[in-house]
Every structure is written in structure tokens, then in C-alpha cells.
Motif scaffolding. Structure first.
Motif, short mmCIF file in Angstrom:
data_model
loop_
_atom_site.label_atom_id
_atom_site.label_comp_id
_atom_site.label_asym_id
_atom_site.label_seq_id
_atom_site.Cartn_x
_atom_site.Cartn_y
_atom_site.Cartn_z
N ASP B 37 0.83 -1.22 0.00
CA ASP B 37 0.00 0.00 0.00
C ASP B 37 0.85 1.26 0.00
O ASP B 37 0.41 2.33 -0.40
N ALA B 40 1.88 3.44 -3.43
CA ALA B 40 1.06 4.42 -4.13
C ALA B 40 1.37 5.85 -3.68
O ALA B 40 0.99 6.81 -4.35
N ASP B 41 2.06 5.99 -2.57
CA ASP B 41 2.23 7.32 -2.00
C ASP B 41 3.69 7.65 -1.71
O ASP B 41 4.01 8.23 -0.67
N ASP B 44 5.20 11.13 -0.53
CA ASP B 44 5.16 11.56 0.87
C ASP B 44 6.43 11.08 1.57
O ASP B 44 6.76 9.89 1.53
N VAL B 47 6.02 8.18 4.14
CA VAL B 47 5.69 6.91 3.47
C VAL B 47 6.93 6.36 2.77
O VAL B 47 7.24 5.16 2.85
N ARG B 48 7.65 7.25 2.11
CA ARG B 48 8.86 6.84 1.41
C ARG B 48 9.87 6.25 2.39
O ARG B 48 10.48 5.21 2.13
N GLN B 74 7.21 1.19 -10.04
CA GLN B 74 6.14 2.09 -9.61
C GLN B 74 6.00 3.35 -10.48
O GLN B 74 4.88 3.70 -10.86
#
Lengths: 379, 327
Positions: B37, B40-41, B44, B47-48, B74
Motif C-alpha cells: 500500500d 502508491a504514495d 510523501d 511513506v517513502r 512504480q
């Protein structure tokens, strides 16, 4: 004069504003960017630059308002010196001690005294040196023998300091002296701010193998020092020394390594293809010290003691300095055998100095021992 | 020693190590971590940081997955419409014996494979539709080489679109590889430190001898350098990274990783050079990862040549560092 309010809390905005100011650099910066072999001249031009930076307000950021600063923290100073290096300044010269000694003076010195001397230091009028090592006390700093004896009006200091950086150009020296017995080792030491103009002080410059006279031997013969000149507590000199060394080994690398990038950029014109691998290697080491010293700055700004972690940064700095100079020597044989005009002479000084960076501020062997013991917890 | 990294990254790293260490059941550990999940982000920073921490954990735990290929794919997935994790990129490498090859890491059964061909766009093909040959290297890495020649296959992503995606993909891939090298180096360093504390010679632990202590202290110093550099790199956006920064990070990882393995092997002595001891897995993994997306040797040399030719400053500006409060 720079307005005092806008950037005390915001080093990023300060950095942006300073960059704008540097777009029209003052004559003093231009004068300080040319290669200068003479240390005396280098101190003079850098002091002249600091006066402008102080009067314009820039050099006052990062220091407490009650001591003549304009607020902010070490990140402001980090931004200022990085920008100066990018804009051509080749070295901090004696103002390295602003990032080695001054943070400890501010944290532990007598406020009234500091309110007087810090602005003079920042303005390049009265400079500071560091009196730790002695002929019989190098890596074993706790073996310091210089004595301070309580007398009427303060303390009388007698002894001999060696490898005292920048003493020839300094007005003040932070002296680590024994106030307890020799057997008390690190518990019987006190740090004193000593005026080098006092009767009984003798400063003898030491000419180094690279031709400069940054180091000196300083002797103290019954030198009277007032009680308000104690930095930290009586018999608390070890804490002062460790505070200084955590800067000298940790955050200082941020300041110094920016000038290594400067040296690389200035020397690219001489670069030979045969040196490309060495140059690449130096850029890797510079990236490492930049990242680890930036983490040290952040840690300091957040009041988190670096402790033994400072030794990593010190080792990264030494590796990067040697890597940069390895490439420079490989790219430019004039440093070894050519006619020494100011540019070649200054670069040769830097090269030779890089061979000794594994000694100052605690030898490399001592740093590795610290990591083995305090970080890896080896038996 | 993990003191320079962000707290959230730290927590994810610990969780990832625990999950990867747990006995393999039917559950995909990356599923259990919610890792797919995160893909997808990646814009950020937090998140990275979490997504990339997985690779350090994989290095430490000698785990193998398709995460690297999924991460690299990605930037292309937005163009192909694949859901995060369903597209796995092969990694191009040059073999001095057999020319340009493509390798895939992890078990790609059932996945869609992205094969990028610089200059000719990228092609997407079902992994089950092509021939894959297993590559046996130590390091507990699952590696296959693509046998089927896809050079002439029609492009799924045209070159004009593949170019920008490729740059971002390489940058992410290099950072992930650097972190996995760091994890593997930490893995062998942990073994060597424990060995030095317990192995006795001349009647005392060898870790009391200064020569041994200094080898391990240098190895730790190289780990901290790599950790600090990857921490800064994670915080950089696409537009704030200076030129060639991903190459600097990857080159440093390969150089330091190899150096750490050599020093720990020296401390471990002969037992470290046996197949029964785990050192060789960490060491071989570092060698394999160093060889992907540019080896330390080639990147370091290219970096020097580039700096000399362009006179550009490769340092991350202080103003950029100061902008990221988490850096």
C-alpha cells in the motif's frame, strides 16, 4: 543593518535572505576569496570580513541576544558559513574557534564576561585560542600539569601548553589547568579564560611542516586570572573539555567540510582524467561527512547530546579531508615540486595539513577506541 | 547506531525485521506489513521512509522478495495502469560475457514483468509467458535472468514517457539497494562484534586487542556514514536532489558495504570463510547488490569525470536540508 526579528526562529528564511545579500558581495568577501599563503594576512582579511558580517547583523544570528547575538541557533551559523564557502571563501581561519570554543563559552561561561567578549570575537577584534595539550599530556588529557593556585584576587596559573591553535593571533586562551592534585586526574581540572596580554604569558609560534604558524607553545609564569574567568565550575574543567570536544569532533565537521567542497570546486580546473576515480571517491566521503555532521547539527539544535557519536563525524571529516587532498595532489604535481605562488603554496599547506588531521582533536586511534568501548561495547 | 534515522522509519524497520524473521507461512510478509500500500504514495516523505526501510530489514534478515522490482516499476505503473505491486521491473545489467541482460529479484510467479529498454521504451509481459533461468548466487537472494529476447517486442510504454519514469525508477532503486547493502553490512557486523566478544585467544577475548577493536570501529564508522547519507536521501524530493545524488548514495553503499564485509571477515577469521557461517551470505549479497544499477567502481569514476567536466557542485544545499524538518 539587518532587522533583528525575522529570522531568529527560522534558519531556512535566514539562509534565503543571506543568499540574496551575497548576490552583491562586499569587497571584504572578495578580498578574502583569493588564495593567501600567509596566515597573518589570512587572519586579517577574514577578520575584516567578520566585522562586516557582524555590523550587517548576519554573524550575530545563532547567538543569544543577551550576549550580543540576534537569536537563533547553530543552524543559522551552519547556513552562514556554508553560503560563504559556496561564494568563494576558502577557509574560516581562526574563526574555526567560533564553532569549537564559543558554544561551550556560551553554555558554561560567566554571562557578564561573555557579553563583553563574544561580540568582540564575532567582530574579529579579540580572538580565542584553546590551551589543552601539554608536552606530557597529549591523548591523555587528564594528565594536564599546568597548575592554577588560589591567590588574592583569583588564581595564579603556571605551566606550559603546546599545540595551542591560533595562539599567536589570539587575545584570549581557554586554559585547562590543575586545581586539584595530580592524582585527582580529570576531577581536579578547571577551565580558565586567560588574557594572553597578561604579565607572565609568553607565546612562541611553532613553524609547522607545512610552513604555517597556526600552532604555538604558550608558557604561563604566575599569571593572575580573576575569579570571574572560570568557565564552568571549579574542578569542573573535564566537563568543559568534553563539551568542547563534542563540538570539535561533531558539529565542527559541518563547518570545515564546506570548505573542502570549496577546495574541490576551485581545483577542478586543474583536474586530470587520471584522477577521476580519486575525485569521485572524495565526493563520496564529502557526502558522508555532510550527512553525518548535519545530523550532529540537528542533534545539537535539539539539545540532544551527541556523546560518543561525535567520533564518527570526526572520522568522516578526516577521511574526506584526506580524500580531497589525495585527489588534489594527484591532479596537480605543482604542489609537490612546482614554483610556490600563493595559490600553489596555499594548496600545498592544505595538502600537508590533511596528513595530520587524524591527530588533532584526539588522535584517530583514540577515536576508534572510543567507538569500540562506548558504542560497540567490546570487552 | 540507528540514532540518525527518523523515529517512524525506525519503528517500521524494527517491525519489518520482526516480520521477515517470523517463520514463513502462507502469508506474504510484505502483505502483513502493509508494504504494497505504501507504493502508491512515495511522494510523501514519511511513506517513502517506511517503504525504503524494508530494504534495510531485508539486508539484515537475508530476506528475498520482489519489493525492489515493484519499487522500480512504480513510476511506470501510473502509465500502464497496474495496481501497486502487480508490476515488477526487471533490472538491466551488462554482462562482459553475454552482453545486456535482465535480471529479476524474488519470486515473480504470476506477476506482470516490466522490461525497460532505454531508447526503445518499456515492454510489459506476463512473467509466466517468458522463460526465466535461475541464477545461483549465495546471499539467499532469489535471482532469475530473463532468457526470452524482448528487444524487438512492441513497446507498452513509449520512450518519450519511459524516459522520465526511468530516471525516477533508477533513483528509487539505487536508494533501496543502498539501504539493503547497509542492512546486510549491519548483519555481518553484528556477527563479528559478537564473535570478538566471545572468541578467546591468548586467554582473553580477541575484542580486547586493539587491532581487532579498530577493525570493528572502522566498520561501524562506515555503517554510520551510509546510514546518514541514506537518511538525507530519503528526505529529498525529486526536485530538491542535486545532480547525481542517487549515484553518490549507491556508490558509497557499494564501497562502504564491501569494506565493512572485508573488515568483519578479517575479525571472524577462517570460520567466517566457511559456507556454514552466515558471513558469506551477507558478503555475497553486498557484492550482488553493488553490481546492480551501477557498481561502486563505475559510478565513482563517472562521478569524478562528470564533476571535472561540468564543474557542478554535487552537495545537497544547506537551504534544502533546512527545509526538511525531519532531515
Amino acid at each position: 543593518m539587518v532587522p533583528r526579528l525575522p529570522w531568529g526562529d527560522d534558519a531556512s528564511a535566514y539562509a534565503a535572505a543571506f543568499e540574496v545579500w551575497l548576490a552583491s558581495p562586499p569587497a571584504e568577501l572578495r578580498a578574502a576569496t583569493r588564495p593567501i599563503a600567509s596566515y597573518e594576512e589570512r587572519v586579517a582579511v577574514t577578520s575584516a570580513l567578520m566585522r562586516v558580517l557582524f555590523d550587517e547583523g548576519w554573524a550575530r544570528y545563532g547567538w543569544p541576544t543577551q550576549l550580543g547575538g540576534l537569536g537563533g541557533d547553530i543552524l543559522h551559523r551552519a547556513a552562514m558559513w556554508e553560503a560563504l564557502a559556496r561564494h568563494g571563501l576558502p577557509a574560516m581561519a581562526l574563526f574555526e574557534h567560533l564553532e569549537v570554543l564559543a558554544p561551550t563559552l556560551v553554555a558554561m561561561g560567566e554571562p557578564g564576561f561573555l557579553a563583553e567578549v563574544l561580540p568582540q570575537f564575532l567582530r574579529g577584534e579579540q580572538l580565542w585560542s584553546q590551551g589543552f595539550s601539554e608536552p606530557e599530556s597529549g591523548s591523555d588529557l587528564a594528565a594536564v600539569r599546568t597548575r592554577a593556585v588560589a591567590v588574592d584576587g583569583g588564581y595564579a596559573i603556571t605551566g606550559r601548553k603546546i599545540w595551542t591553535s591560533w595562539a599567536r593571533y589570539a587575545t584570549w586562551c581557554l586554559v585547562l589547568a590543575r586545581t586539584g592534585t595530580v592524582a585527582s586526574r580529570h576531577r581536579g581540572l578547571t577551565a580558565f579564560a586567560v588574557d594572553l596580554r597578561s604579565p607572565g604569558v609568553e607565546v612562541r609560534a611553532i613553524e609547522q611542516a607545512n610552513g604555517t604558524d597556526e600552532l604555538a607553545e604558550v608558557t604561563f609564569d604566575d599569571v593572575l586570572v580573576g575569579p570571574g574567568r572560570i568557565v564552568g565550575e571549579l574542578n569542573g574543567g573535564w566537563r568543559v573539555a568534553m563539551h568542547i570536544l563534542s563540538h570539535e569532533r561533531g558539529t565542527f565537521a559541518w563547518f570545515r567540510h564546506n570548505f573542502l567542497y570549496r577546495q574541490v570546486l576551485d581545483a577542478l580546473a586543474h583536474g586530470e582524467p587520471a584522477g577521476d576515480a580519486l575525485l569521485g571517491d572524495a565526493l563520496l566521503d564529502l557526502a558522508a561527512v555532510r550527512a553525518s555532521s548535519y545530523a550532529a547539527l540537528r542533534s545539537h539544535a535539539a539539545d540532544v547530546p551527541l556523546g560518543a557519536r561525535a567520533t564518527f563525524v570526526k572520522l568522516h571529516l578526516a577521511s574526506s579531508e584526506q580524500a580531497v587532498q589525495n585527489w588534489r595532489l594527484a591532479s596537480d604535481a605543482d604542489l609537490a615540486v612546482g614554483i610556490q605562488d600563493d595559490e600553489a603554496a596555499a594548496q600545498r599547506q592544505d595538502y600537508l595539513f590533511s596528513r595530520i588531521v587524524t591527530v588533532y582533536g584526539g588522535s584517530q586511534q583514540m577515536q576508534l577506541d572510543t567507538i569500540a568501548k562506548q558504542i560497540l561495547r567490546l570487552p | 547506531m540507528t540514532s540518525t534515522i527518523e523515529q517512524t522509519d525506525h519503528e517500521f524497520l524494527d517491525a519489518a525485521c520482526r516480520t521477515l524473521r517470523a517463520p514463513a507461512g502462507d502469508t506474504d510478509p510484505l502483505d502483513a506489513l502493509g508494504w504494497w500500500d505504501l507504493l502508491a504514495d512515495l511522494a510523501d516523505r514519511d511513506v517513502r521512509g517506511a517503504a525504503l526501510a524494508l530494504f534495510r530489514a531485508q539486508g539484515r534478515e537475508l530476506a528475498s522478495s520482489t519489493a525492489l522490482g515493484a519499487l522500480i516499476a512504480q513510476p511506470f505503473a501510473a502509465l500502464t495502469g497496474h495496481a501497486p505491486g502487480s508490476l515488477v521491473a526487471a533490472i538491466g545489467r551488462h554482462s562482459p560475457r553475454r552482453g545486456e541482460r535482465q535480471v529479476v529479484l524474488g519470486d515473480v510467479t504470476g506477476a506482470a514483468l516490466l522490461v525497460d529498454r532505454p531508447g526503445h521504451g518499456a515492454v510489459v509481459v506476463g512473467a509466466d509467458e517468458i522463460e526465466l533461468a535461475p541464477v545461483t548466487v549465495p546471499g539467499q537472494l532469489v535471482v532469475h535472468e530473463v532468457v526470452t529476447d524482448l528487444a524487438g517486442a512492441p513497446a507498452t510504454v513509449e520512450e518519450s514517457q519511459a524516459g522520465p519514469a526511468r530516471a525516477r525508477a533508477r533513483s528509487l532503486g539505487r536508494l533501496a539497494l543502498a539501504l539493503e547493502i547497509l542492512g546486510a553490512a549491519e548483519g555481518t557486523l553484528t556477527l563479528a562484534v559478537a564473535h570478538a566478544a566471545t572468541r578467546e585467544q591468548f586467554g582473553k577475548p580477541i575484542g580486547t586487542f586493539q587491532a581487532v577493536r579498530h577493525l570493528l570501529a572502522w566498520a561501524q564508522t562506515d555503517c554510520v556514514a551510509l546510514e546518514s547519507v541514506t537518511t538525507v536521501a530519503i528526505g529529498l524530493d525529486e526536485d530538491s536532489a542535486p545532480p547525481r545524488h542517487d549515484e553518490i548514495v549507491k556508490a558509497l553503499a557499494g564501497r562502504n558495504g564491501r569494506r565493512i564485509c572485508e573488515r568483519t571477515l578479517q575479525v571472524l577469521g577462517a570460520i567466517g570463510f566457511t559456507s556454514e557461517h552466515s558471513h558469506h551470505h551477507f558478503h555475497s549479497r553486498v557484492l550482488a547488490l553493488d553490481a546492480l544499477l551501477g557498481s561502486s567502481t563505475e559510478l565513482t569514476y563517472a562521478l569524478g569525470a562528470w564533476a571535472r567536466a561540468t564543474h557542478l557542485d554535487p552537495a545537497v544545499r544547506a537551504s534544502v536540508l533546512l527545509r526538511d524538518p525531519a532531515a
